[in-house]
Design a protein around this motif. Structure first.
Motif, short mmCIF file in Angstrom:
data_model
loop_
_atom_site.label_atom_id
_atom_site.label_comp_id
_atom_site.label_asym_id
_atom_site.label_seq_id
_atom_site.Cartn_x
_atom_site.Cartn_y
_atom_site.Cartn_z
N ARG A 140 0.91 -1.21 0.15
CA ARG A 140 0.11 0.02 -0.02
C ARG A 140 0.77 1.28 0.12
NH1 ARG A 140 -4.39 1.20 -2.27
NH2 ARG A 140 -4.92 2.99 -1.60
N THR A 141 2.06 1.31 0.75
CA THR A 141 2.81 2.33 0.89
C THR A 141 3.57 2.52 -0.56
OG1 THR A 141 3.38 1.92 3.21
CG2 THR A 141 5.00 3.36 1.69
N ALA A 142 3.85 1.41 -1.18
CA ALA A 142 4.26 1.63 -2.42
C ALA A 142 3.50 2.18 -3.67
CB ALA A 142 4.89 0.40 -2.96
N LEU A 143 2.27 1.62 -3.50
CA LEU A 143 1.42 2.20 -4.43
C LEU A 143 0.88 3.71 -4.13
CD1 LEU A 143 -0.86 1.63 -6.64
CD2 LEU A 143 -2.41 0.80 -5.12
N ALA A 144 0.97 3.95 -2.83
CA ALA A 144 0.67 5.24 -2.52
C ALA A 144 1.49 6.54 -2.97
CB ALA A 144 0.48 5.47 -0.76
N ALA A 145 2.75 5.79 -2.98
CA ALA A 145 3.91 6.59 -3.52
C ALA A 145 3.53 6.80 -5.08
CB ALA A 145 5.30 6.37 -3.33
N ARG A 146 3.27 5.63 -5.78
CA ARG A 146 2.98 6.23 -7.23
C ARG A 146 1.72 6.91 -7.47
NH1 ARG A 146 5.33 0.70 -7.13
NH2 ARG A 146 7.14 0.85 -8.53
N VAL A 162 -1.00 0.72 -10.42
CA VAL A 162 -1.17 -0.76 -9.52
C VAL A 162 -0.48 -1.70 -10.28
CG1 VAL A 162 -3.10 -2.41 -9.32
CG2 VAL A 162 -3.40 -0.06 -8.82
N LYS A 163 -0.42 -1.86 -11.64
CA LYS A 163 0.48 -2.83 -12.36
C LYS A 163 1.84 -2.55 -11.82
CE LYS A 163 -2.27 -5.01 -14.97
NZ LYS A 163 -2.55 -6.38 -14.64
N LYS A 164 2.40 -1.51 -11.78
CA LYS A 164 3.82 -1.45 -11.39
C LYS A 164 4.07 -1.82 -10.14
CE LYS A 164 5.33 2.27 -14.48
NZ LYS A 164 5.91 3.85 -14.53
#
Length: 157
Positions: free
Chosen positions: A21-27, A110-112
């Motif tokens: 979730r943290t990685a997605l939030a940053a993107r 999301v894909k990344k």
């Protein structure tokens, strides 16, 4: 399992979910979205014109949380509220043209993130993980396990 390891699986699951979730939030932040907003946008992309209550139920959050997030997305120009034709007291939420244009960026983010998370796992491992997570979700939601043709899901990854 040894006594000290009784919560190891839940700790790992929680940690992996938090990091994802943290990685997605940053993107997503790079596109002007905050945590949770992406889920509303994607839900409306699948079925536009839902009520806030319906969205809250589908996303597993409380109606006040959805209302606050919808208001923010509306202020950003991504959503609009329209009164129901059947009941003017009831609002339906729709993506604006600007909102539709941002769906691709959300999906790409999301894909990344998924690609980053699944790095080093072959297709067989990914399929097994998908099935295990589906089982965990079913167990925790007290629902019967239903696995669709997840090969199509993995082929998109």
């Amino acid at each position: 399992m040894a006594k000290a390891d009784k919560t190891a699986t839940m700790s790992r699951l929680h940690s992996a979910a938090r990091l994802a979730r943290t990685a997605l939030a940053a993107r997503l932040l790079a596109h002007g979205f905050y945590a949770g907003q992406d889920q509303i946008m994607l839900a409306l992309d699948r079925e536009d014109g839902q009520t806030p209550g319906n969205l809250a139920g589908r996303l597993g959050v409380r109606p006040p949380t959805i209302t606050k997030t919808i208001n923010r997305l509306q202020a950003q120009g991504f959503l609009e509220k329209r009164a129901s034709n059947a009941d003017a007291r009831q609002a339906h939420i729709f993506l604006t043209e600007s909102g539709r244009e941002t769906i691709r960026a959300i999906e790409k983010s999301v894909k990344k993130t998924e690609k980053q998370a699944l790095k080093g796992l072959d297709k067989k491992d990914q399929k097994a993980l998908f099935k295990l997570l589906a089982r965990i979700e079913a167990n925790l939601s007290n629902e019967d396990l239903v696995i669709m043709d997840d090969d199509a899901e993995l082929d998109d990854a």
